[in-house]
Design an enzyme around this catalytic site. Structure first.
Site, mmCIF file in Angstrom:
data_model
loop_
_atom_site.group_PDB
_atom_site.id
_atom_site.type_symbol
_atom_site.label_atom_id
_atom_site.label_comp_id
_atom_site.label_asym_id
_atom_site.label_seq_id
_atom_site.Cartn_x
_atom_site.Cartn_y
_atom_site.Cartn_z
ATOM 1 N N SER A 192 35.673 43.106 44.371
ATOM 2 C CA SER A 192 35.676 44.289 43.498
ATOM 3 C C SER A 192 36.497 45.454 44.055
ATOM 4 O O SER A 192 36.115 46.622 43.906
ATOM 5 C CB SER A 192 34.238 44.728 43.189
ATOM 6 O OG SER A 192 33.567 43.708 42.458
ATOM 7 N N GLU B 19 34.828 38.256 52.131
ATOM 8 C CA GLU B 19 34.503 38.442 50.725
ATOM 9 C C GLU B 19 33.012 38.161 50.498
ATOM 10 O O GLU B 19 32.620 36.989 50.339
ATOM 11 C CB GLU B 19 35.319 37.479 49.858
ATOM 12 C CG GLU B 19 36.804 37.673 49.962
ATOM 13 C CD GLU B 19 37.504 37.248 48.680
ATOM 14 O OE1 GLU B 19 38.219 38.086 48.128
ATOM 15 O OE2 GLU B 19 37.307 36.115 48.228
ATOM 16 N N GLU C 5 34.438 30.606 45.392
ATOM 17 C CA GLU C 5 34.385 29.842 44.130
ATOM 18 C C GLU C 5 34.697 28.372 44.382
ATOM 19 O O GLU C 5 34.147 27.494 43.723
ATOM 20 C CB GLU C 5 35.346 30.480 43.110
ATOM 21 C CG GLU C 5 34.786 31.805 42.606
ATOM 22 C CD GLU C 5 35.809 32.795 42.107
ATOM 23 O OE1 GLU C 5 36.969 32.413 41.871
ATOM 24 O OE2 GLU C 5 35.442 33.985 41.964
ATOM 25 N N LYS D 140 43.280 33.535 40.328
ATOM 26 C CA LYS D 140 42.298 32.514 39.922
ATOM 27 C C LYS D 140 42.880 31.678 38.770
ATOM 28 O O LYS D 140 44.061 31.417 38.760
ATOM 29 C CB LYS D 140 40.973 33.167 39.542
ATOM 30 C CG LYS D 140 40.495 34.184 40.566
ATOM 31 C CD LYS D 140 39.092 34.620 40.333
ATOM 32 C CE LYS D 140 38.752 35.756 41.290
ATOM 33 N NZ LYS D 140 37.342 35.968 41.467
ATOM 34 N N ASN E 1 44.706 37.451 43.933
ATOM 35 C CA ASN E 1 44.227 36.105 43.592
ATOM 36 C C ASN E 1 44.030 36.053 42.085
ATOM 37 O O ASN E 1 43.087 36.633 41.560
ATOM 38 C CB ASN E 1 42.893 35.849 44.325
ATOM 39 C CG ASN E 1 42.238 34.550 43.888
ATOM 40 O OD1 ASN E 1 42.871 33.703 43.262
ATOM 41 N ND2 ASN E 1 40.962 34.405 44.218
ATOM 42 N N GLY F 217 33.915 39.955 41.667
ATOM 43 C CA GLY F 217 33.902 40.013 40.206
ATOM 44 C C GLY F 217 32.698 40.724 39.608
ATOM 45 O O GLY F 217 32.444 40.633 38.407
ATOM 46 N N HIS G 19 37.790 29.852 49.432
ATOM 47 C CA HIS G 19 37.261 30.906 48.552
ATOM 48 C C HIS G 19 35.857 30.502 48.106
ATOM 49 O O HIS G 19 35.576 29.326 47.902
ATOM 50 C CB HIS G 19 38.192 31.073 47.350
ATOM 51 C CG HIS G 19 37.869 32.279 46.528
ATOM 52 N ND1 HIS G 19 36.804 32.320 45.664
ATOM 53 C CD2 HIS G 19 38.464 33.499 46.463
ATOM 54 C CE1 HIS G 19 36.762 33.520 45.097
ATOM 55 N NE2 HIS G 19 37.756 34.253 45.565
HETATM 56 C C1 PEP Z 1 38.443 37.269 44.703
HETATM 57 O O1 PEP Z 1 38.232 36.446 43.857
HETATM 58 O O2 PEP Z 1 38.983 36.931 45.762
HETATM 59 C C2 PEP Z 1 38.048 38.645 44.441
HETATM 60 C C3 PEP Z 1 37.998 39.481 45.443
HETATM 61 O O3 PEP Z 1 37.757 38.967 43.146
HETATM 62 P P1 PEP Z 1 37.477 40.431 42.540
HETATM 63 O O4 PEP Z 1 38.487 41.374 43.143
HETATM 64 O O5 PEP Z 1 37.664 40.269 41.063
HETATM 65 O O6 PEP Z 1 36.094 40.796 42.925
#
Ligand code: PEP
Length: 243
Positions: free
Chosen positions: A206, A160, A92, A12, A10, A166, A90
């Site tokens: 992460s 998630e 976000e 973003k 992803n 992040g 997601h």
């Molecule tokens: C995500 O945004 O779906 C995600 C898992 O981000 P990160 O791997 O940076 O934590």
């Protein structure tokens, strides 16, 4: 039977034309015949990345096919640009755009109408985990965000935890196992054994080259949704290699 793993990136709101090199490097050096890979760049890059050797997906879509929705993008447009899948719900988007489970369900139905695989994201906030509400939160999001017509082909669920995205923090392997087992059981109750065991469950939050292998070993983890680490071919490649 173990499902074929899926490692989805992803990007973003990152990526310019220069980022095409990431996909070129992936294709040249880092694909793994044992797993599926998907790259979800910003919508501006979908057309440019499709057909370059890695399946491409969107990061969101509207629930309608067309209309007066300035700035939005229809699932059919993603498909037209070459996308095969779309990330929906997601955290976000839920936080920045007030997306409710009901909206995510409408978007998921729209993705299916356009022939896209929907990657529906669920996950608890830190406050919900601290309050012992993790499984209740996941149950509500699953029930509200996933329409009835789910199959192993049209749906992927990404777990998630919001507090892990992040941040460099990850749940323990036992916590990941607990939530993934719960998601599998919930899908089984609702859709039956066959469909529930054909839907891939990704862990996201992460994931890095250093922790991917142990996460992929966890029961009911069928791959990863990767944010930050998917922007670097070396890191994303190492995660793909671990799958
Ligand atoms: C995500 O945004 O779906 C995600 C898992 O981000 P990160 O791997 O940076 O934590």
């Amino acid at each position: 039977m173990a499902l074929r793993k899926l490692v989805a990136g992803n990007w973003k709101m990152h990526g310019r034309a220069s980022s095409l090199a990431v996909v070129e490097t992936l294709v040249d050096k880092h694909l793994n015949p044992a797993c599926d890979v998907l790259v979800c760049p910003p919508a501006t890059l979908i057309g440019r990345l499709s057909g370059r050797g890695v399946p491409v997906g969107g990061q969101d879509c509207h629930w309608e096919t067309l209309g007066a929705h300035t700035g939005d993008i229809a699932a059919e447009m993603l498909a037209d640009a070459g996308a095969e899948a779309v990330i929906l719900g997601h955290s976000e988007r839920r936080a920045d755009h007030g997306e409710t489970d009901e909206i995510v369900a409408m978007k998921t139905a729209a993705a299916w109408r356009a022939g896209l695989r929907a990657i529906v994201c669920v996950g608890e906030t830190e406050a919900e985990r601290d309050a012992g509400q993790t499984l209740a939160c996941i149950a509500a999001q699953l029930a509200g965000s996933v329409p009835e017509e789910a199959t192993g082909d049209n749906l992927v669920i990404a777990y998630e935890p919001v507090w892990a995205i992040g941040t460099g923090r990850t749940p323990t392997l036992a916590q990941i196992a607990e939530v993934h087992a719960f998601i599998r059981e919930s899908l089984e109750t609702r859709f039956g054994h066959g469909i529930a065991h054909a839907i891939r469950l990704l862990y996201g939050g992460s994931v890095k080259p250093g922790n991917a292998a142990e996460i992929f070993e966890v029961k009911n983890v069928d791959g990863a949704l990767v944010g930050g680490a998917s922007l670097k071919a070396e890191d994303f490649g190492a995660i793909i290699a671990a799958a």
